[in-house]
Motif scaffolding. Structure first.
Motif, short mmCIF file in Angstrom:
data_model
loop_
_atom_site.label_atom_id
_atom_site.label_comp_id
_atom_site.label_asym_id
_atom_site.label_seq_id
_atom_site.Cartn_x
_atom_site.Cartn_y
_atom_site.Cartn_z
N GLN A 18 0.84 -1.21 -0.01
CA GLN A 18 -0.17 0.02 -0.03
C GLN A 18 0.92 1.51 0.13
N HIS A 19 2.15 1.25 0.07
CA HIS A 19 2.94 2.30 0.46
C HIS A 19 3.47 2.76 -1.28
N TYR A 20 3.16 3.80 -1.62
CA TYR A 20 3.66 4.30 -2.88
C TYR A 20 3.46 6.03 -2.93
N ILE A 21 4.36 6.53 -3.68
CA ILE A 21 4.26 7.93 -3.77
C ILE A 21 4.22 8.12 -5.31
N ASN A 22 3.17 8.94 -6.04
CA ASN A 22 3.00 9.35 -7.12
C ASN A 22 3.11 10.88 -7.72
N PHE A 23 3.76 11.11 -8.77
CA PHE A 23 3.77 12.57 -9.09
C PHE A 23 3.07 12.73 -10.45
N THR A 24 2.77 14.22 -10.80
CA THR A 24 2.09 14.19 -12.10
C THR A 24 3.06 14.30 -13.11
N THR A 25 2.94 13.86 -14.51
CA THR A 25 3.44 14.12 -15.33
C THR A 25 2.88 14.18 -16.81
N THR A 26 3.03 14.47 -17.71
CA THR A 26 2.43 14.40 -19.12
C THR A 26 3.04 13.19 -19.89
N ILE A 27 1.94 12.63 -20.09
CA ILE A 27 2.14 10.96 -21.08
C ILE A 27 1.72 11.43 -22.52
N SER A 28 2.82 11.06 -23.35
CA SER A 28 2.75 11.16 -24.65
C SER A 28 1.41 10.25 -25.38
N ASP A 29 1.20 10.94 -26.59
CA ASP A 29 0.20 9.89 -27.31
C ASP A 29 1.09 9.59 -28.56
N VAL A 30 2.11 9.75 -28.67
CA VAL A 30 2.96 9.36 -29.93
C VAL A 30 3.68 7.92 -29.76
N ARG A 39 -9.86 4.71 -29.87
CA ARG A 39 -9.27 5.13 -28.71
C ARG A 39 -7.77 4.71 -28.53
N LYS A 40 -7.05 5.62 -27.71
CA LYS A 40 -5.61 5.34 -27.63
C LYS A 40 -5.41 5.47 -26.12
N TYR A 41 -4.93 4.34 -25.56
CA TYR A 41 -4.60 4.13 -24.02
C TYR A 41 -3.35 3.93 -23.70
N GLY A 52 8.08 10.87 -21.79
CA GLY A 52 6.65 10.70 -21.46
C GLY A 52 6.00 9.40 -22.36
N LYS A 53 6.70 8.64 -22.91
CA LYS A 53 6.52 7.64 -24.03
C LYS A 53 6.92 6.32 -23.05
N ALA A 54 6.14 5.11 -23.48
CA ALA A 54 6.40 4.00 -22.87
C ALA A 54 7.87 3.52 -23.03
N LEU A 69 3.52 4.12 -14.81
CA LEU A 69 2.35 4.62 -14.98
C LEU A 69 1.29 4.06 -13.97
N PHE A 70 0.62 5.05 -13.00
CA PHE A 70 -0.12 4.33 -12.02
C PHE A 70 -1.38 3.95 -12.44
N SER A 71 -2.04 4.65 -13.34
CA SER A 71 -3.54 4.43 -13.76
C SER A 71 -3.51 4.53 -15.22
N THR A 72 -4.58 3.95 -15.85
CA THR A 72 -4.43 4.01 -17.32
C THR A 72 -4.79 5.45 -17.63
N VAL A 73 -4.06 6.19 -18.87
CA VAL A 73 -4.38 7.30 -19.20
C VAL A 73 -5.08 7.14 -20.68
N ASP A 74 -6.14 8.08 -21.05
CA ASP A 74 -6.57 8.19 -22.50
C ASP A 74 -5.97 9.22 -23.17
N VAL A 75 -4.99 8.70 -24.29
CA VAL A 75 -4.43 9.80 -24.92
C VAL A 75 -4.93 10.09 -26.32
N THR A 76 -6.29 9.78 -26.49
CA THR A 76 -7.03 9.89 -27.92
C THR A 76 -6.73 11.42 -28.44
#
Length: 123
Positions: A18-30, A39-41, A52-54, A69-76
């Motif tokens: 249960q211990h984790y630390i997250n920060f915000t970042t921009t996830i690329s759609d490229v 849809r692009k996920y 920001g890419k895989a 990446l902590f949760s799925t992001v829709d980059v459509t």
């Protein structure tokens, strides 16, 4: 009567604690492929590079891995903000790149992740 069957997919739970630390970042759609609905996920549990890419075995040599990446992001509709895990315990076999590689994380990605993100512990 109208009936439409919809199948839902979910990402495997990759957290080992249960211990984790997250920060915000921009996830690329490229480079993200669209599904059958257009849809692009980017899926949760994907190791993300500095751009920001895989992360792939070819990109980790030229750039740093910055987290998971902590949760799925829709980059459509272009790049989107996402929660990036920077600290915590993770089940290695359930990460996106490990699932794509028969349950093991590629050595290049694993080495970069453990070097650049020392507070992420792979289990």
């Amino acid at each position: 009567m109208y009936f439409k069957q919809t199948e839902y997919e979910s990402s495997p739970e990759f957290l080992a604690s249960q211990h984790y630390i997250n920060f915000t970042t921009t996830i690329s759609d490229v480079g993200v492929r669209a599904d059958e609905n257009g849809r692009k996920y980017v899926l949760a549990g994907t190791v993300i590079g500095a751009d920001g890419k895989a992360a792939t075995t070819s990109t980790v040599s030229s750039q740093a891995v910055i987290g998971i990446l902590f949760s799925t992001v829709d980059v459509t509709h272009g790049p989107q903000p996402g929660a990036l895990m920077a600290e915590g315990y993770v089940i290695e076999a359930r990460l996106k790149q490990a699932i794509d590689n028969s349950g093991t994380l590629q050595e290049e990605i694993k080495t970069s992740l453990t070097t650049k993100c020392p507070k992420i512990t792979l289990r």
